[in-house]
Design a protein around this motif. Structure first.
Motif: not given
Ligand SMILES: [Mg+2]
Ligand SMILES: Nc1ncnc2c1ncn2[C@@H]1O[C@H](COP(=O)(O)OP(=O)(O)O)[C@@H](O)[C@H]1O
Lengths: 271, 275
Positions: A16-18, A39-41, A44-46, A119-121
């Motif tokens: 997802k983040t990729t 959104f990955d509170i 955090r890796n975005l 939005c990165d879920s």
């Molecule tokens: Mg991710």
């Protein structure tokens, strides 16, 4: 009008983040003012994949809590002119996201002239994932070609079409399927589901097939979204996906074994 | 379509504004055996958890025909309120003492005639009109309840539903894992696939014009003549009026075939749809 796109999957670690980094960069590179929100509170890796972790001062939760203004928290990408990143907080938990807070931020972004809000879920189907998808106009559902990932994607599609704001208003969220980490060789050996199988189970428009590729890992270690690497198959496949997102009709590449012999090509798949 | 009042005034009425038609709608009896508020609420909550699809403003008749004597002392208003807050809509009272009937009238519940046979409450706690679906749905709690399942909002967005009394329901979009769709009082028609991990229920027949990969339960209120039709049988479970078969029972011959399922001589029979 800004278009809100959630990148979601149910399952974690599927890409997802990729994908969020690649698609948002791709849209920006084609001249669209784009923002990508993590959104990955708590995880955090975005910002790492986008190589801006050291530039984070304020984050999404600060903006929601009115501890910072939106333009203080937005980070301008160094590679793509039209791209901004709204990083997640590393210190809060996902309950810091409220529906009203998220809505306010999205509205302000739209007012600021952003065309695409990605939005990165986070993984799962709980609060954080729900917040990421609730306001979406469109969803890119990321799935790996394996049974459990496809099942989770199916479940997310159900939630999208029943619990999102659009669903509540009696409308549908536009849905796209993106298959990542695809390996035609492993499909041929029966170790993975084929594109056709996944498509049949999920009955959703195919946005793209991203091949399993070492360049993805390299890119994320260097903090350069893989779409900038147009030498790599993954980069090319993400580019194609962006084209399709923008309405172009592009044929799918990298879905069959690349360098197979003539005989194999003739007799490999007759059905 | 409803006419608004101003335009209705211009219309010269040629026929009465309404007509009375007989209708036959299945109604669930809630048979009260005994009553204490905490126990009743607890039991109600666990039923909701078992079969959430059942508790979506479902009309019920409160029956006191099986009740022990003390139960007739219940504060009916309290009981009705408990039902309401859990998704049931008590519409009528059946049986019970004079005092209960008086309370029912103040609460504007209809009074239903009593059943022909009065069964002694003490001997027959089983065999009541409890919906079969509640039992069937309870066979797999895991498939049901999570963020996506259970509440009214989990239905695919464009389901078309008949008005009062339920009726047939047509769904045009895939029913996904974790979703549950129930056609109360009629048939369920699905013009797409039913995913693994999804559950479809109907009081009547179930028609699936796609692959059936999840669970399908027809005749959930005991209609043994209900059937299931599907384009490709890949189900986890199929059930008619509480009789069910699991995946492994039809994995062979009928797998991925268009079939119909019926209850013939108390046996769940599967046969090909096209020859
Ligand atoms: Mg991710
Ligand atoms: N196409 C791909 N080929 C190879 N590795 C990939 C690919 N896509 C993602 N990965 C790797 O998979 C891991 C998880 O990806 P990530 O985007 O963080 O997933 P998610 O956000 O869904 O948890 C990362 O190590 C990433 O480098």
């Amino acid at each position: 009008m800004a278009k809100i796109i959630v990148v979601t999957s149910g399952k974690g670690g599927v890409g997802k983040t990729t994908t969020s980094a690649a698609i948002s960069s791709g849209l920006a590179l084609r001249g669209h003012k784009t923002v990508v929100i993590d959104f990955d509170i708590g995880l955090r890796n975005l910002d790492i994949i986008m190589n801006c972790e050291r530039r984070v001062v304020y984050d999404f939760v600060n903006v929601i809590n009115k501890e910072a203004r939106l333009n203080q928290a937005l980070i301008k990408d160094k590679r793509a002119d039209n791209l901004y990143i709204l990083p997640a907080s590393q210190t809060r938990d996902k309950d810091a996201l409220s529906k009203e807070g998220v809505e306010q931020v999205l509205e302000e972004l739209a007012k600021d002239g952003f065309e695409y809000i990605i939005c990165d879920s986070p993984a799962g189907i709980e609060h954080g994932a729900f917040m990421a998808l609730y306001f979406a106009d469109m969803a890119i559902v990321v799935a790996n070609p394996e049974v459990s990932s496809v099942r989770d994607s199916d479940r997310i599609l159900g939630i999208l079409q029943s619990k999102s704001r659009r669903a509540e208003q009696g409308e549908r969220v536009e849905e796209y399927l993106l298959i990542t980490r695809y390996s035609p060789e492993r499909v041929a050996k029966g170790e993975m589901l084929g594109v056709g199988d996944v498509e049949e189970i999920l009955a959703t428009k195919l946005l793209g097939v991203i091949p399993e590729s070492e360049s993805v890992l390299k890119a994320s270690n260097q903090g350069i979204p893989v779409i900038h690497d147009q030498e790599s198959n993954a980069g090319k496949a993400y580019s194609d996906a962006v084209s399709r997102l923008l309405g172009d009709n592009v044929e799918h590449r990298f879905v069959t074994i690349q360098n197979k012999g003539l005989l194999q090509r003739l007799f490999g798949r007759s059905a | 379509m409803a006419l608004n009042s101003s335009s209705a005034a211009d219309v010269v009425p040629t026929s009465p504004a309404f007509r009375l038609k007989g209708g036959l709608f299945p109604l669930t009896l809630l048979e009260i055996r005994r009553y204490s508020q905490p126990e009743f609420e607890q039991d109600l909550l666990s039923k909701v958890a078992e079969a959430p699809a059942f508790f979506q403003q479902t009309p019920v008749i409160l029956s006191f025909e099986m009740a022990v004597a003390e139960a007739e002392q219940v504060p009916l208003a309290e009981l009705v309120e408990l039902c309401r807050s859990n998704g049931l809509r008590p519409v009528a009272l059946r049986g019970g003492s004079k005092e209960l009937k008086k309370q029912a009238e103040t609460l504007q519940l209809a009074l239903m005639p009593e059943g022909r046979v009065k069964v002694d409450a003490a001997v027959s706690p089983e065999g009541t009109a409890e919906p079969v679906a509640a039992k069937a749905a309870a066979t797999d709690a895991a498939a049901g309840i999570d963020a996506a399942a259970g509440s009214g909002a989990d239905r695919p967005a464009d389901s078309a539903e008949n008005g009062a009394g339920g009726g047939n329901k047509i769904i045009t979009t895939p029913i996904r894992s974790g979703q549950q769709v129930y056609a109360a009082g009629g048939d369920l028609i699905v013009l797409a696939a039913v995913s693994t991990g999804a559950e479809v229920l109907a009081d009547g027949n179930i028609h699936i014009y796609g692959a059936l990969r999840g669970r399908a339960l027809a005749g959930v209120r005991g209609d043994t003549s209900a059937r299931i039709f599907c384009q490709s049988l890949e189900a986890e479970l199929i059930s008619i009026a509480g009789d069910f078969k699991l995946h492994e029972d039809f994995r062979g011959q009928w797998w991925k075939k268009p079939v119909q399922v019926s209850l013939t001589d108390d046996i769940l029979a599967i046969e090909a749809l096209s020859k």
